[in-house]
Write an enzyme that holds these catalytic residues in place. Structure first.
Site, short mmCIF file in Angstrom:
data_model
loop_
_atom_site.label_atom_id
_atom_site.label_comp_id
_atom_site.label_asym_id
_atom_site.label_seq_id
_atom_site.Cartn_x
_atom_site.Cartn_y
_atom_site.Cartn_z
N SER A 1 0.85 -1.20 0.00
CA SER A 1 0.00 0.00 0.00
C SER A 1 0.88 1.24 0.00
CB SER A 1 -0.86 -0.03 1.27
OG SER A 1 -1.45 1.22 1.50
N TYR B 1 -2.17 -0.06 10.39
CA TYR B 1 -2.27 -0.48 8.98
C TYR B 1 -1.01 -0.05 8.22
CZ TYR B 1 -4.35 -1.02 4.31
OH TYR B 1 -4.62 -1.39 3.01
P1 NAD Z 1 -11.98 -5.39 0.65
O1 NAD Z 1 -12.35 -5.08 2.07
O2 NAD Z 1 -12.96 -5.11 -0.44
O3 NAD Z 1 -11.56 -6.92 0.56
C1 NAD Z 1 -10.88 -7.60 1.57
C2 NAD Z 1 -11.44 -9.01 1.65
O4 NAD Z 1 -10.68 -9.74 2.62
C3 NAD Z 1 -12.91 -9.06 2.10
O5 NAD Z 1 -13.68 -9.80 1.16
C4 NAD Z 1 -12.86 -9.77 3.45
O6 NAD Z 1 -13.97 -10.61 3.70
C5 NAD Z 1 -11.58 -10.58 3.31
N1 NAD Z 1 -11.02 -10.94 4.62
C6 NAD Z 1 -10.92 -10.16 5.72
N2 NAD Z 1 -10.39 -10.86 6.73
C7 NAD Z 1 -10.15 -12.11 6.25
C8 NAD Z 1 -9.61 -13.28 6.83
N3 NAD Z 1 -9.20 -13.34 8.10
N4 NAD Z 1 -9.51 -14.39 6.05
C9 NAD Z 1 -9.93 -14.36 4.77
N5 NAD Z 1 -10.45 -13.28 4.17
C10 NAD Z 1 -10.56 -12.17 4.91
O7 NAD Z 1 -10.60 -4.65 0.39
P2 NAD Z 1 -9.86 -4.24 -0.94
O8 NAD Z 1 -9.93 -2.77 -1.05
O9 NAD Z 1 -10.27 -5.05 -2.10
O10 NAD Z 1 -8.36 -4.61 -0.51
C11 NAD Z 1 -7.68 -5.78 -0.92
C12 NAD Z 1 -6.23 -5.64 -0.52
O11 NAD Z 1 -5.68 -4.47 -1.11
C13 NAD Z 1 -6.04 -5.48 0.99
O12 NAD Z 1 -4.84 -6.14 1.36
C14 NAD Z 1 -5.88 -3.99 1.16
O13 NAD Z 1 -5.17 -3.69 2.33
C15 NAD Z 1 -5.12 -3.64 -0.09
N6 NAD Z 1 -5.20 -2.25 -0.55
C16 NAD Z 1 -6.39 -1.67 -0.91
C17 NAD Z 1 -6.40 -0.35 -1.39
C18 NAD Z 1 -7.68 0.34 -1.82
O14 NAD Z 1 -7.63 1.52 -2.20
N7 NAD Z 1 -8.83 -0.32 -1.78
C19 NAD Z 1 -5.20 0.36 -1.48
C20 NAD Z 1 -4.02 -0.26 -1.10
C21 NAD Z 1 -4.03 -1.57 -0.67
#
Ligand code: NAD
Length: 283
Positions: A166, A179
């Site tokens: 991230s 985070y």
């Molecule tokens: P999201 O919340 O839409 O998806 C995360 C998924 O992880 C969810 O479906 C949730 O049910 C699942 N999850 C949570 N805890 C879990 C566990 N213990 N076991 C299995 N599954 C579990 O988030 P996203 O935005 O799609 O993010 C995906 C990845 O990208 C994450 O690692 C997030 O930190 C990273 N990220 C996101 C962004 C953004 O702008 N959205 C930016 C940088 C990094």
């Protein structure tokens, strides 16, 4: 089918995506399936993973959803066995499950005198169990599935692990120290794994998404009347390209890193996809 801009052909490969019930990782799962991989969609939220698996199947791809808690080693090993039985040994692991928690978030960006006694959650009110939750989800939630699935990769050429870091890993964002620290650990762990697995045919790299306007952060970024929030103003002012990314703009890096011809000598890198956010000092 080999339909992508880079001609990355993943036919015959088995791809496992954790967090595949979520916004970014469901998009990754679809991209991998369109490139020909058989995709295992893992998530705590089985219903969400199933709905995306169904969408992939309806498009003509091969996909199956599995309920999996990435923090439970025994469950991850069971799911790894199930995936091997259903599809074969894992060639590609995308460690996408992750996220933040309000218990590890301060209310304000800057600490001010009086905040200790005020009715605001300051640094001093952060809950250790909330911080632990965020560290575990992001760091152990990457390490444990890697233990479960990299066992199937050892000694087979052309296997890949992709972690999701991230912008926080480069410079912490305000309010979210746990985070930020956990994602910095993911970038560091990506390098560690790359070195550790360098002799056994596994490359390990990461993608660091910048800011993407998705359903889950819509309330933070947009007011009810559709105008941008103050946070959106700050993000866009700090993004030289002056806009949010679109989910599809992560595909190029994913497919490039997984392309065993184009990226054959690349391991241990973290690619920012951020419209210049991480490069910009603000001046
Ligand atoms: P999201 O919340 O839409 O998806 C995360 C998924 O992880 C969810 O479906 C949730 O049910 C699942 N999850 C949570 N805890 C879990 C566990 N213990 N076991 C299995 N599954 C579990 O988030 P996203 O935005 O799609 O993010 C995906 C990845 O990208 C994450 O690692 C997030 O930190 C990273 N990220 C996101 C962004 C953004 O702008 N959205 C930016 C940088 C990094």
């Amino acid at each position: 089918m080999n339909k992508n801009v880079l001609d990355t052909d993943l036919s015959g490969k088995v791809a496992v995506v954790t967090g595949a019930g979520g916004v970014l990782c469901s998009a990754f799962a679809k991209t991998l399936a369109r490139a020909g991989a058989k995709v295992a969609l893992l998530d705590l939220n089985e219903e969400a993973a199933q709905s995306f698996a169904d969408e992939i199947t309806a498009e003509g791809g091969v996909a199956k959803a599995y309920k999996c808690n990435v923090l439970d080693k025994a469950v991850c090993y069971e799911v790894a066995d199930a995936v091997e039985k259903d599809f074969g040994k894992c060639d590609i692991l995308v460690n996408g499950a992750g996220g933040n928690n309000p218990r590890a978030t301060t209310d304000k960006e800057y600490f001010e005198e009086g905040d200790i006694d005020a009715d605001t959650k300051s640094f001093f009110d952060l809950d250790a169990s909330g911080v632990e939750f965020v560290f575990n989800l992001n760091f152990l939630g990457t390490l444990i599935p890697t233990q479960a699935f990299a066992r199937q990769m050892v000694g087979r050429e052309g296997c890949n692990i992709i972690n999701i870091s991230s912008m926080n890993a480069y410079t912490p964002l305000t309010k979210i120290p746990a985070y930020s620290g956990a994602k910095a650990a993911i970038s560091n762990f990506t390098q560690w794994l790359a070195v550790h697995f360098s002799k056994v045919g596994i490359r390990c790299n990461a993608i660091a998404p910048g800011f993407f306007s998705t359903k889950q952060n819509a309330a933070l970024l947009w007011n009810a009347d559709g105008t941008p929030t103050a946070r959106t103003g700050k993000i866009l002012a700090a993004t030289p390209m002056g806009r949010f990314g679109e989910s599809e703009e992560l595909d190029g890096a994913l497919l490039f890193l997984l392309n065993n011809k184009a990226a054959s000598f690349i391991t241990g890198v973290v690619i920012p996809i951020d419209g210049g956010f991480s490069a910009y000092s603000g001046v």
